[in-house]
Design a protein around this motif. Sequence first.
Motif, mmCIF file in Angstrom:
data_model
loop_
_atom_site.group_PDB
_atom_site.id
_atom_site.type_symbol
_atom_site.label_atom_id
_atom_site.label_comp_id
_atom_site.label_asym_id
_atom_site.label_seq_id
_atom_site.Cartn_x
_atom_site.Cartn_y
_atom_site.Cartn_z
ATOM 1 N N ILE A 64 16.633 2.437 -12.262
ATOM 2 C CA ILE A 64 15.284 2.715 -12.765
ATOM 3 C C ILE A 64 14.248 1.961 -11.943
ATOM 4 N N THR A 65 14.567 0.709 -11.602
ATOM 5 C CA THR A 65 13.650 -0.103 -10.795
ATOM 6 C C THR A 65 13.394 0.543 -9.439
ATOM 7 N N ILE A 66 14.476 0.964 -8.777
ATOM 8 C CA ILE A 66 14.337 1.609 -7.467
ATOM 9 C C ILE A 66 13.541 2.897 -7.584
ATOM 10 N N PHE A 67 13.817 3.670 -8.638
ATOM 11 C CA PHE A 67 13.107 4.933 -8.851
ATOM 12 C C PHE A 67 11.607 4.687 -9.015
ATOM 13 N N ILE A 68 11.240 3.689 -9.812
ATOM 14 C CA ILE A 68 9.831 3.375 -10.039
ATOM 15 C C ILE A 68 9.142 2.971 -8.739
ATOM 16 N N LEU A 69 9.809 2.111 -7.963
ATOM 17 C CA LEU A 69 9.216 1.642 -6.713
ATOM 18 C C LEU A 69 9.079 2.770 -5.694
ATOM 19 N N VAL A 70 10.072 3.641 -5.629
ATOM 20 C CA VAL A 70 9.993 4.782 -4.707
ATOM 21 C C VAL A 70 8.856 5.711 -5.116
ATOM 22 N N MET A 71 8.736 5.972 -6.406
ATOM 23 C CA MET A 71 7.667 6.851 -6.880
ATOM 24 C C MET A 71 6.290 6.245 -6.619
ATOM 25 N N MET A 72 6.168 4.927 -6.771
ATOM 26 C CA MET A 72 4.889 4.274 -6.493
ATOM 27 C C MET A 72 4.582 4.283 -4.999
ATOM 28 N N PHE A 73 5.615 4.170 -4.170
ATOM 29 C CA PHE A 73 5.434 4.273 -2.721
ATOM 30 C C PHE A 73 4.901 5.656 -2.361
ATOM 31 N N ILE A 74 5.494 6.686 -2.947
ATOM 32 C CA ILE A 74 5.054 8.065 -2.693
ATOM 33 C C ILE A 74 3.628 8.270 -3.196
ATOM 34 N N LEU A 75 3.349 7.744 -4.396
ATOM 35 C CA LEU A 75 2.006 7.877 -4.963
ATOM 36 C C LEU A 75 0.974 7.193 -4.065
ATOM 37 N N GLY A 76 1.331 6.016 -3.541
ATOM 38 C CA GLY A 76 0.425 5.309 -2.640
ATOM 39 C C GLY A 76 0.177 6.092 -1.367
ATOM 40 N N ALA A 77 1.218 6.717 -0.825
ATOM 41 C CA ALA A 77 1.067 7.526 0.386
ATOM 42 C C ALA A 77 0.151 8.724 0.126
ATOM 43 N N VAL A 78 0.303 9.337 -1.047
ATOM 44 C CA VAL A 78 -0.548 10.478 -1.403
ATOM 45 C C VAL A 78 -2.011 10.054 -1.499
ATOM 46 N N PHE A 79 -2.255 8.928 -2.153
ATOM 47 C CA PHE A 79 -3.632 8.456 -2.286
ATOM 48 C C PHE A 79 -4.175 7.932 -0.962
ATOM 49 N N GLY A 80 -3.289 7.443 -0.087
ATOM 50 C CA GLY A 80 -3.721 7.050 1.245
ATOM 51 C C GLY A 80 -4.211 8.248 2.037
ATOM 52 N N SER A 81 -3.482 9.361 1.926
ATOM 53 C CA SER A 81 -3.899 10.601 2.568
ATOM 54 C C SER A 81 -5.215 11.100 1.970
ATOM 55 N N PHE A 82 -5.318 10.991 0.640
ATOM 56 C CA PHE A 82 -6.546 11.390 -0.061
ATOM 57 C C PHE A 82 -7.735 10.558 0.408
ATOM 58 N N ALA A 83 -7.533 9.240 0.568
ATOM 59 C CA ALA A 83 -8.619 8.343 0.979
ATOM 60 C C ALA A 83 -9.132 8.699 2.368
ATOM 61 N N CYS A 84 -8.214 8.942 3.304
ATOM 62 C CA CYS A 84 -8.616 9.299 4.657
ATOM 63 C C CYS A 84 -9.344 10.643 4.672
ATOM 64 N N CYS A 85 -8.843 11.576 3.880
ATOM 65 C CA CYS A 85 -9.477 12.896 3.783
ATOM 66 C C CYS A 85 -10.898 12.776 3.229
ATOM 67 N N GLN A 86 -11.072 11.918 2.211
ATOM 68 C CA GLN A 86 -12.393 11.750 1.609
ATOM 69 C C GLN A 86 -13.369 11.096 2.580
ATOM 70 N N ALA A 87 -12.861 10.209 3.428
ATOM 71 C CA ALA A 87 -13.722 9.587 4.443
ATOM 72 C C ALA A 87 -14.258 10.653 5.395
ATOM 73 N N TRP A 88 -13.369 11.550 5.822
ATOM 74 C CA TRP A 88 -13.788 12.648 6.697
ATOM 75 C C TRP A 88 -14.773 13.564 5.983
ATOM 76 N N ARG A 89 -14.512 13.901 4.735
ATOM 77 C CA ARG A 89 -15.399 14.783 3.976
ATOM 78 C C ARG A 89 -16.779 14.145 3.798
ATOM 79 N N TRP A 90 -16.779 12.851 3.532
ATOM 80 C CA TRP A 90 -18.047 12.144 3.355
ATOM 81 C C TRP A 90 -18.865 12.184 4.644
#
Length: 287
Positions: free
Chosen positions: A6-32
């Motif tokens: 469960i611990t590994i699953f949570i950390l992997v999911m948070m890693f993926i979530l962070g990568a998604v929001f990292g992509s979102f952040a860069c995209c928003q910078a370009w849009r801005w």
Amino acid sequence: MLDTTITIFILVMMFILGAVFGSFACCQAWRWRYHVIKKKDLGQWSVCMHCKKRIKWYDNIPIFSWLILRGKCRNCHKKIGIADFLSEISLAVAFLMLSWAYLLPILTQWGILALHPEFLALRLAIFIVTLILLVVLMVLAVYDAKWGELPTVLLILSIIIGAMVCVLKLYEVQLSDSPDVKGALLSTLGGVLILSGTCFVIYKASKERLMGGGDWLLALALALALSDWWLALWTIFLANLLGDIIALPGALKKKGHVVHFGPFLVAAFVIVLVLGNCLPLLIKVGI
């Protein structure tokens, strides 16, 4: 105690979530930026800034798509830029480490914390609001690194979110067994003076060559979120160290060269925030 799977699953999911929001952040910078320059929106879908063709979903997978395509657009083969990859991997690691430092202890002690719902809600709120702040900071870091500016609206938003984290931490201190709200307030004030004050002095003394006018406001948001003078001191030290190593040589060689300090502040903040919460755990388990 959480199960290892469960611990590994949570950390992997948070890693993926962070990568998604990292992509979102860069995209928003370009849009801005596109909205500021072109006075119009890019539209709903992600597009290549060179050929203006829509990026397919399988070419928009954080981290992996950039590596597979070697940082190039599939259609026009122009370079996408490393900022996208760095924002994705940086936020992914930050989400993972903060989840280890904040979220896992909450889940491990859920039974005990559930007996004090107000304290449990505070812990979860600090964790969630800190993650939201990281996303806003990543947009600012990408924007400043690419175009040398820090949008005022995003600076104000980061200060508001940083203040929210500060208030939540102060309330948590008040609910603790040995509350010292006055000491926590003084520590926060000291952090503001050290971090934001130092940036303001450098900004004025260097006449914006080493630090821009928005950097001290960004530092204010970081100091509020840290709410600790010692962590603030380490943040300004590390940010200046990174700036000296990476950007200062160019500023000294080229007359009129301006150092964009925002990314160094954000990078130092994330490092200090992660280490400040993870080191106690490392010491506890004897690493």
